[in-house]
Design an enzyme around this catalytic site. Sequence first.
Site, PDB file in Angstrom:
ATOM      1  N   GLY A 104       0.812  -1.219   0.000  1.00 47.40           N
ATOM      2  CA  GLY A 104       0.000   0.000   0.000  1.00 47.40           C
ATOM      3  C   GLY A 104       0.836   1.256   0.000  1.00 47.40           C
ATOM      4  O   GLY A 104       0.395   2.305  -0.464  1.00 47.40           O
ATOM      5  N   GLU A 107       1.573   1.809  -3.528  1.00 53.22           N
ATOM      6  CA  GLU A 107       0.315   2.211  -4.180  1.00 53.22           C
ATOM      7  C   GLU A 107      -0.027   3.658  -3.855  1.00 53.22           C
ATOM      8  O   GLU A 107      -0.530   4.389  -4.694  1.00 53.22           O
ATOM      9  CB  GLU A 107      -0.803   1.268  -3.736  1.00 53.22           C
ATOM     10  CG  GLU A 107      -0.629  -0.140  -4.300  1.00 53.22           C
ATOM     11  CD  GLU A 107      -1.669  -1.086  -3.777  1.00 53.22           C
ATOM     12  OE1 GLU A 107      -1.639  -1.380  -2.573  1.00 53.22           O
ATOM     13  OE2 GLU A 107      -2.511  -1.545  -4.555  1.00 53.22           O
ATOM     14  N   GLU A 127       2.419  -8.170  -1.773  1.00 54.88           N
ATOM     15  CA  GLU A 127       1.141  -8.740  -1.331  1.00 54.88           C
ATOM     16  C   GLU A 127       1.021 -10.218  -1.698  1.00 54.88           C
ATOM     17  O   GLU A 127       0.341 -10.966  -1.015  1.00 54.88           O
ATOM     18  CB  GLU A 127      -0.019  -7.958  -1.939  1.00 54.88           C
ATOM     19  CG  GLU A 127      -0.223  -6.575  -1.374  1.00 54.88           C
ATOM     20  CD  GLU A 127       0.605  -5.523  -2.089  1.00 54.88           C
ATOM     21  OE1 GLU A 127       1.605  -5.853  -2.734  1.00 54.88           O
ATOM     22  OE2 GLU A 127       0.237  -4.336  -1.961  1.00 54.88           O
TER      23      GLU A 127
HETATM   24  N1  T1G Z   1       1.504  -4.174   8.936  1.00 52.87           N
HETATM   25  C1  T1G Z   1       1.639  -4.338  10.268  1.00 52.87           C
HETATM   26  N2  T1G Z   1       2.830  -4.527  10.904  1.00 52.87           N
HETATM   27  C2  T1G Z   1       3.917  -4.601  10.129  1.00 52.87           C
HETATM   28  C3  T1G Z   1       3.871  -4.467   8.720  1.00 52.87           C
HETATM   29  C4  T1G Z   1       2.580  -4.230   8.135  1.00 52.87           C
HETATM   30  N3  T1G Z   1       2.447  -4.043   6.839  1.00 52.87           N
HETATM   31  N4  T1G Z   1       5.133  -4.584   8.252  1.00 52.87           N
HETATM   32  C5  T1G Z   1       5.927  -4.779   9.310  1.00 52.87           C
HETATM   33  N5  T1G Z   1       5.219  -4.796  10.431  1.00 52.87           N
HETATM   34  C6  T1G Z   1       5.748  -4.931  11.790  1.00 52.87           C
HETATM   35  C7  T1G Z   1       6.335  -6.293  12.044  1.00 52.87           C
HETATM   36  O1  T1G Z   1       5.323  -7.204  12.435  1.00 52.87           O
HETATM   37  C8  T1G Z   1       7.288  -5.963  13.175  1.00 52.87           C
HETATM   38  O2  T1G Z   1       6.481  -5.787  14.324  1.00 52.87           O
HETATM   39  C9  T1G Z   1       7.809  -4.582  12.823  1.00 52.87           C
HETATM   40  O3  T1G Z   1       6.827  -4.022  11.928  1.00 52.87           O
HETATM   41  C10 T1G Z   1       9.162  -4.588  12.148  1.00 52.87           C
HETATM   42  O4  T1G Z   1       9.025  -5.472  11.036  1.00 52.87           O
HETATM   43  C11 T1G Z   1      -3.507  -2.435   0.255  1.00 52.87           C
HETATM   44  C12 T1G Z   1      -3.203  -4.921   1.168  1.00 52.87           C
HETATM   45  C13 T1G Z   1       8.873  -3.529   6.125  1.00 52.87           C
HETATM   46  C14 T1G Z   1      10.653  -4.974   5.107  1.00 52.87           C
HETATM   47  O5  T1G Z   1       3.864  -7.018   3.104  1.00 52.87           O
HETATM   48  O6  T1G Z   1       8.249  -6.854   4.667  1.00 52.87           O
HETATM   49  O7  T1G Z   1      -0.262  -3.210   1.702  1.00 52.87           O
HETATM   50  O8  T1G Z   1       7.501  -7.651  15.675  1.00 52.87           O
HETATM   51  O9  T1G Z   1      10.593  -7.201  11.986  1.00 52.87           O
HETATM   52  O10 T1G Z   1      12.993  -6.972   9.160  1.00 52.87           O
HETATM   53  O11 T1G Z   1      -2.369  -3.479  -1.487  1.00 52.87           O
HETATM   54  O12 T1G Z   1       8.400  -5.727   7.951  1.00 52.87           O
HETATM   55  O13 T1G Z   1       8.272  -5.279  15.965  1.00 52.87           O
HETATM   56  O14 T1G Z   1       5.972  -5.975  16.722  1.00 52.87           O
HETATM   57  O15 T1G Z   1       9.801  -7.298   9.562  1.00 52.87           O
HETATM   58  O16 T1G Z   1      13.257  -4.421   9.179  1.00 52.87           O
HETATM   59  C15 T1G Z   1       2.147  -5.128   2.192  1.00 52.87           C
HETATM   60  C16 T1G Z   1       5.562  -6.399   5.232  1.00 52.87           C
HETATM   61  C17 T1G Z   1       1.048  -5.216   3.212  1.00 52.87           C
HETATM   62  C18 T1G Z   1       5.421  -5.491   4.028  1.00 52.87           C
HETATM   63  C19 T1G Z   1      10.738  -4.376   7.514  1.00 52.87           C
HETATM   64  N6  T1G Z   1       3.398  -4.861   2.869  1.00 52.87           N
HETATM   65  N7  T1G Z   1       6.680  -5.970   6.050  1.00 52.87           N
HETATM   66  O17 T1G Z   1      11.488  -5.537   7.805  1.00 52.87           O
HETATM   67  O18 T1G Z   1      11.388  -5.481  10.336  1.00 52.87           O
HETATM   68  S1  T1G Z   1      -0.483  -5.619   2.468  1.00 52.87           S
HETATM   69  C20 T1G Z   1       4.155  -5.867   3.299  1.00 52.87           C
HETATM   70  C21 T1G Z   1       7.950  -6.305   5.700  1.00 52.87           C
HETATM   71  C22 T1G Z   1      -0.864  -4.231   1.579  1.00 52.87           C
HETATM   72  C23 T1G Z   1      -2.241  -3.124  -0.141  1.00 52.87           C
HETATM   73  C24 T1G Z   1      -1.959  -4.373   0.594  1.00 52.87           C
HETATM   74  C25 T1G Z   1       9.004  -5.944   6.700  1.00 52.87           C
HETATM   75  C26 T1G Z   1       9.809  -4.690   6.344  1.00 52.87           C
HETATM   76  P1  T1G Z   1       7.091  -6.199  15.767  1.00 52.87           P
HETATM   77  P2  T1G Z   1      10.218  -6.496  10.724  1.00 52.87           P
HETATM   78  P3  T1G Z   1      12.392  -5.626   9.120  1.00 52.87           P
END
Ligand code: T1G
Length: 700
Positions: A104, A107, A127
Amino acid sequence: MTMGDPVTVKILDGTAFVTIDNPPVNALGHAVRVGLLAALDRLEAAPVVQEIVLLAEGRTFPAGAEIKEFGKKPEDPWLPEIFDWIEQCPKPVIALLHGTVLGGGLELAMAAHYRLADPETKLGLPEVALGILPGAGGTQRAPRLMGADAALDLMLSGAPIGVAEASRKGIIDGVVRGNLPSAGAAFAKSLRDRGAGPRPTRDVTQGFTDAAAYQTAVNARRAAMAGAPQDNIARIIDCVEAAPLLPFEAGMAFERDAFDELVASDQSKALRHAFFAERRAAKVPELATGRARAIHRVAVIGGGLMGAGIAVAHLDAGLEVKLLERDAASLQSALARIAQIYDRAAARGTLSREDRAARLGRVSGTLHYTDLADADLAIEAVVEDLAVKAQVFGRLDAVLMPGAIIASNTSYLDLDVLAAETQRPGDVIGLHFFSPAHVMTLLEVVVGRETGADAVATGFALAKRLGKTAVRAGVTDGFIGNRMLAAYRLAADYTVELGASPFEVDAAMRGYGFAMGPYQVLDMAGLDISWARRKRLAPTRAEGAHYVALGDRLCAAGRFGRKTGRGYYQYPEGSKTGQPDPEVLQMIAAEREAKGISPRSFAPAIIRRRCLAAMANEGMKLLDEGIALRPSDIDTVMIHGHGFPRHAGGPMMAADLTGLPRLHKDLRDLSSEDDALWSPHPMLGELIKNGWKFDRLNEA
Ligand code: T1G
């Protein structure tokens, strides 16, 4: 705006700066969405504002939607609504990107009219890894900016790209070295000076110029991805195909329908579960008080297959490694094994000559324990023999500095016995790598009775540095992964004993999503390894206990699997893909006859339910014994260590998705076959009585 708001606004010289501040990754949660819309509404109406700049505090521009909100009642404003507003804004909107601009977040950036990025920025649409698709216009805007091929690359791989590639592909308008907000202000002024206004992405058609090439790219990808286990793959391709064929709003509706369906699917629930499970595994009680010790120099004792892999894993992470072997010939072959791993990587083009040289330059060999004195961590990977390992521990303890950590890579031996060989039981941990150690992402950090918090913290910090997912395990035969595997294999063996063939069991489990079935894995790993475990445990086996001797018969016949050309399968001319072996079927028939068993047939779904029920039951035992902290840790171990399909979420999540009452029924029905394996653990009744799932225990 008040401080603490996730969205704040500052207006400078007619340019409005809208800053998102929602640690840790500026996820676009509800409060951010409300703040964004309120700010944008206000700024559109403000005569003094001529341009709007979107940026974020902290480590990254939004890294995506708030994944924790999925599955809950959606709260508006929704992202597509906000992004529509941005795109239709009559004033130019500029996004300033840094960090990991994902999902997002990207996006949001694509809904803006212009995008500038810091040189280190990574951009991606991951995603797909969550079983969904870019659901806020990504499938419609990305193809407009970059065409079908590049957009499908981004969405189907889920892998991020750097700014150079993003520039080439038309996603960003410029790379900014230095202060991002200042560059944003200058860019806004340049737009003003040249009278350049908004540039709605929906009106961009540069990605659609060659309709034939576009459709060809879609068709090629659809053919290449046919049969993919995840349902969202095909839907992503459908949405990209629709982008040039439908008016933008219709394309958005098409995407939204697909997103709504996928986000509610079990596959997406399982994949989201896996995402949080891996991160939750790092939350272990010892980290509250433990302090990770600095690790620069690592000693590896034993340079066989595992030792060499462990050495490479540490060399890849930039550490120095000293390898100890028992004699010159063994040391030479160990160092050659490490060099060979790097030669193969260089030949594949995944390792540059410079990196190969640098890594090999950080490994040295020795025959003397005294040469290990400066190691911060010593990891033994010698033969799985308790006496041999105990001797190694004693000798390491005698030479290592105070505070150095001594670790065992043992797969199942008692760590407490090894710790007792040292004067430093508090600095003893298990670091159970999965073979090949430099490839497999799982590391079981085994905590002994006297293991100190610092040692545990050091193990978890090391795992992060090695790029591995660490899971805390208590001391038991096989820790988490191998205990779960033993239950899985026992369920398979009982099923074979009653009528299925090993080849049918393997096919059924491959149909569930495993890359290989249990018997294929046994042939690959070597039947003699589990044979050794069964022989070691034989004295503990109750008299008359249910026992399937097929594996022993195969080993007694020298059929150890791939390495001997025959195991459960036969491997003609050393081929890697085995062929079912009729001889094995005869051996099975003889075993059944000796037990008076009349074989019956098993449908694949029944084979899967039997194996999954056994795993979930063993998981409850591990939880009850305190070997595993939480069900999702068990899922993480099975996904990362034993190839459990990620889109099924792991054995405990799979049970949640099937329903615990159904699991209870399966176990009750099966327990008549073998009480020890399938009698439902009491925990199950407790959970069902409270209307809970295993997931409830994950939050505890
Ligand atoms: N939502 C909620 N929490 C998230 C999050 C997210 N998108 N991304 C990370 N966290 C939390 C994670 O659980 C951890 O929490 C902390 O942040 C640090 O993350 C509409 C529907 C960004 C590369 O899939 O790939 O957008 O354990 O340990 O290794 O089309 O996090 O500290 O409590 O992983 O430095 C799409 C997912 C969502 C990205 C950072 N986005 N995140 O990595 O730290 S769907 C993703 C990552 C979406 C739209 C759709 C990685 C990172 P805590 P981390 P990191």
